[in-house]
Design a protein around this motif. Structure first.
Motif, short mmCIF file in Angstrom:
data_model
loop_
_atom_site.label_atom_id
_atom_site.label_comp_id
_atom_site.label_asym_id
_atom_site.label_seq_id
_atom_site.Cartn_x
_atom_site.Cartn_y
_atom_site.Cartn_z
N SER A 101 0.85 -1.19 0.00
CA SER A 101 0.00 0.00 0.00
C SER A 101 0.89 1.24 0.00
N ALA A 102 0.38 2.33 -0.58
CA ALA A 102 1.21 3.53 -0.73
C ALA A 102 0.34 4.77 -0.84
N ILE A 103 0.95 5.92 -0.57
CA ILE A 103 0.27 7.20 -0.79
C ILE A 103 1.32 8.29 -0.93
N VAL A 104 1.02 9.27 -1.78
CA VAL A 104 1.79 10.50 -1.84
C VAL A 104 0.81 11.64 -1.55
N GLN A 119 -4.75 0.08 5.79
CA GLN A 119 -5.21 0.80 6.97
C GLN A 119 -4.05 1.50 7.67
N GLN A 120 -2.88 0.86 7.68
CA GLN A 120 -1.69 1.45 8.28
C GLN A 120 -1.32 2.75 7.59
N VAL A 121 -1.41 2.76 6.26
CA VAL A 121 -1.07 3.96 5.49
C VAL A 121 -2.00 5.11 5.83
N LEU A 122 -3.29 4.83 5.97
CA LEU A 122 -4.26 5.87 6.31
C LEU A 122 -3.97 6.46 7.68
N ILE A 123 -3.67 5.64 8.65
CA ILE A 123 -3.38 6.12 10.00
C ILE A 123 -2.11 6.97 10.00
N LEU A 124 -1.07 6.50 9.32
CA LEU A 124 0.17 7.27 9.24
C LEU A 124 -0.04 8.60 8.52
N SER A 125 -0.88 8.60 7.48
CA SER A 125 -1.17 9.85 6.76
C SER A 125 -1.84 10.85 7.69
N ASN A 126 -2.77 10.39 8.49
CA ASN A 126 -3.43 11.28 9.45
C ASN A 126 -2.43 11.83 10.48
N LEU A 127 -1.55 10.97 10.96
CA LEU A 127 -0.56 11.41 11.94
C LEU A 127 0.35 12.49 11.37
N LEU A 128 0.87 12.26 10.18
CA LEU A 128 1.81 13.20 9.58
C LEU A 128 1.14 14.52 9.23
N THR A 129 -0.08 14.44 8.71
CA THR A 129 -0.82 15.67 8.39
C THR A 129 -1.11 16.47 9.64
N ASP A 130 -1.46 15.78 10.71
CA ASP A 130 -1.77 16.43 11.98
C ASP A 130 -0.55 17.15 12.55
N ILE A 131 0.63 16.63 12.29
CA ILE A 131 1.86 17.24 12.80
C ILE A 131 2.35 18.36 11.89
N TRP A 132 2.38 18.08 10.58
CA TRP A 132 3.12 18.95 9.67
C TRP A 132 2.33 20.07 9.03
N LEU A 133 1.04 19.88 8.81
CA LEU A 133 0.28 20.95 8.17
C LEU A 133 0.23 22.20 9.05
N PRO A 134 -0.08 22.07 10.36
CA PRO A 134 -0.03 23.27 11.21
C PRO A 134 1.37 23.86 11.32
N ALA A 135 2.40 23.00 11.26
CA ALA A 135 3.77 23.50 11.36
C ALA A 135 4.13 24.37 10.17
N PHE A 136 3.75 23.96 8.97
CA PHE A 136 4.03 24.77 7.78
C PHE A 136 3.19 26.03 7.76
N GLU A 137 1.95 25.94 8.22
CA GLU A 137 1.12 27.13 8.31
C GLU A 137 1.74 28.13 9.27
N ALA A 138 2.24 27.63 10.42
CA ALA A 138 2.87 28.51 11.40
C ALA A 138 4.15 29.12 10.84
N ALA A 139 4.94 28.32 10.12
CA ALA A 139 6.17 28.84 9.53
C ALA A 139 5.87 29.94 8.52
#
Length: 581
Positions: free
Chosen positions: A392-395, A416-436
């Motif tokens: 399984s994969a996602i970009v 299912q693992q890919v979906l959970i990891l995608s949520n985790l990374l988005t939750d961490i990084w999207l606000p970080a880039f918005e803040a930057a």
């Protein structure tokens, strides 16, 4: 003094469609993408949190988005941005239950996985490199003669696909209304004993005799002979219907347009220019660094997709997809205009948060303007996922922030693992880039800009409000006239009203001049309710009026060539350049 007020008010009176009510940002970035995100404190915290959150999740087997398999699923992730040459994060987990699956003994960003339907992204990339959008409106019958021979009419449209109505663009965006699979989902291929469940006995000619993955790949002739028997699903452009067959047809179309094999066009037009040497259409000849759980057959590693390769047969690495993702965000191969056109929705789905492009799977995220802020804006994430065998994969790409990440995974239930990891990374990084982006915008643009000859009579103060999107104009005087007060009087706004002016980057300009457009919102909200409420119509008021061929809402910051900070601000309609105080 009265005449000055009237003159200023008359300029703004032309903006009759200005928003009255809530502050509703324009779609797209509310600040310029951060030029130096790694200098942001939030960016550094995100890097630390990525390691910590993933380590903890694998230790406990749980996350706030669901359980994480820490035994039988291996994965590799890598994040990238345009402003960082090296990965912004890189994480690899080799599951203890998959011992012996690594051909090199090590899992890293150069380890090859199968990527399934992520292949479709590369197929459309190849198509656009070959002929741009010029063929998107053309019927597929122009490029595939076998389909041109098949006719249909209104009388038999339940039984026959009207291929003449199916365009290349419809195929690329799952809007062709055709079958999903040729043989993969056919129960007669998987199990011929379904008569015990009430299914009729089939004539052998009704059972697909070829196709991925069983019993063997179809030749081109076998494929088209069998395709004629399939019924349409919907008329073209009715509703999105996911189709792997559509991308096999696109592969044939690319060969027709170029006169070369699909593999040759993919390699020479996309992979080689980007240095994505570990990405391939077919089974890699030399896979010294690959992950193959259990064995090549059980995992689906060596299943031959043959002509279905453009739909889901490719192989790649997280390192290669960082190069591919950067190239899209940076307009490297297609140019800016074509890439922007490509990265737009082509159809809705029944979900308010999911749209479809060619072949983008577009996730709409409600992002707080700042951590703990009660106000949000919409950010569109352009993604493409894929599954094949045990892989399984996602970009994921965020054009608003010039940021993205790739996850490649393998093991039982890896999707299912890919979906959970995608949520985790988005939750961490999207606000970080918005803040930057917000931090940089504050440092570069916030301040007062005035006419050196009359600072008290002509000036603009650019400010920041954590609950209002974008940069704001808190004060604006021109030749002694309070522009904001004049506008409210002109609009006959209630006495308790305020005018919110927000500035949004347009993406126009160069290293010395940066273009913005303003939106105007009368607060508090006095809007109607219901389906036809006029909320969120700022987009319709942009450039709503001009004065002497210049938009009233047009602003340009002039940048200092040494530190990149704004040295001047030009409200272009007033033909002024105000200097930063």
């Amino acid at each position: 003094m009265f005449s000055r007020v009237c003159i200023a008010a008359s300029l703004w009176s032309l903006l009759t469609s200005a928003q009255t009510g809530q502050v509703c940002p324009l779609l797209g970035p509310i600040y310029p993408p951060p030029a130096h995100p790694s200098t942001s404190k939030e960016f550094g915290l995100a890097q630390q949190n990525t390691q910590t959150v993933l380590n903890d999740a694998l230790l406990t087997g749980s996350t706030k988005f669901g359980p994480l398999d820490n035994t039988t699923i291996s994965f590799s992730i890598q994040g990238f941005s345009l402003e960082n040459d090296s990965p912004i994060f890189d994480y690899n987990f080799a599951a203890p239950g998959l011992n012996g699956s690594l051909t090199s003994g090590t899992l890293d960003s150069s380890t090859t996985y199968r990527i399934g339907s992520m292949s479709k992204l590369l197929t459309v990339y190849t198509l656009l490199r070959s002929s741009g959008f010029s063929d998107f409106s053309q019927s597929i019958t122009k490029f595939v003669p076998e389909l041109a021979k098949q006719s249909c009419s209104k009388e038999d449209d339940l039984d026959k696909v009207c291929w003449g109505d199916v365009t290349v663009g419809a195929l690329a965006s799952h809007m062709a209304g055709i079958l999903r699979e040729y043989a993969l989902s056919d129960l007669a291929v998987a199990d011929g004993s379904l008569t015990q469940y009430g299914f009729p006995v089939l004539n052998p000619s009704a059972v697909p005799s070829c196709g991925y993955p069983n019993p063997k790949p179809c030749s081109r002739q076998e494929f088209f002979n069998g395709l004629a028997a399939f019924h349409p699903v919907f008329p073209p452009f009715t509703t999105p219907v996911y189709s792997n067959v559509a991308f096999q047809l696109l592969g044939y179309a690319i060969e027709s347009v170029t006169g070369r094999s699909f593999n040759d066009v993919l390699t020479t037009e996309v992979l080689k220019p980007l240095g994505a040497s570990s990405t391939s259409l077919a089974l890699p000849r030399n896979y010294t660094n690959a992950i193959i759980p259990f064995n090549a057959t059980v995992s689906g590693w060596d299943a031959d997709a043959a002509d279905e390769g453009p739909a889901g047969g490719m192989y790649s690495t997280t390192s290669d997809f960082s190069k591919i993702g950067r190239s899209i965000l940076n307009f490297t191969l297609l140019g800016a205009s074509m890439t922007r056109a490509w990265m737009k929705p082509l159809t809705h789905t029944s979900s308010l948060t999911f749209s479809v492009g060619a072949p983008w799977e577009i996730i709409r995220v409600s992002l707080p303007l700042q951590r703990n802020s009660t106000s949000t804006r919409i950010v569109d994430l352009y993604t493409k996922s894929g599954n094949i065998g045990l892989y399984s994969a996602i970009v994921v790409l965020s054009p608003d922030h010039n940021f993205g990440f790739t996850i490649l995974s393998t093991g039982v239930n890896s999707e299912q693992q890919v979906l959970i990891l995608s949520n985790l990374l988005t939750d961490i990084w999207l606000p970080a880039f918005e803040a930057a982006a917000m931090e940089e915008a504050n440092a570069r643009f916030v301040g007062t800009y005035a006419d050196p000859a009359s600072q008290n009579d002509t000036f603009i103060t650019v400010s920041f409000d954590r609950n209002v999107p974008g940069l704001g104009i808190s004060e604006w005087k021109s030749r002694g006239v309070d522009i904001k007060a004049a506008y409210l009087l002109l609009q006959n706004a209630p006495s308790n009203s305020t005018l919110s002016i927000s500035l949004y980057p347009t993406g126009l300009g160069d290293s010395l001049d940066v273009g913005f457009r303003a939106t105007l919102d009368v607060l508090p909200e006095t809007d109607t309710i219901g389906a036809f409420s006029t909320k969120c119509t700022d987009w319709a008021a942009v450039d709503g009026a001009a004065y002497g061929k210049v938009g009233i809402d047009e602003f340009v910051f002039g940048l200092d060539k040494c530190d990149g900070k704004a040295a001047s601000l030009s409200p272009r309609v007033l033909r002024q350049k105000l200097v930063r105080v």
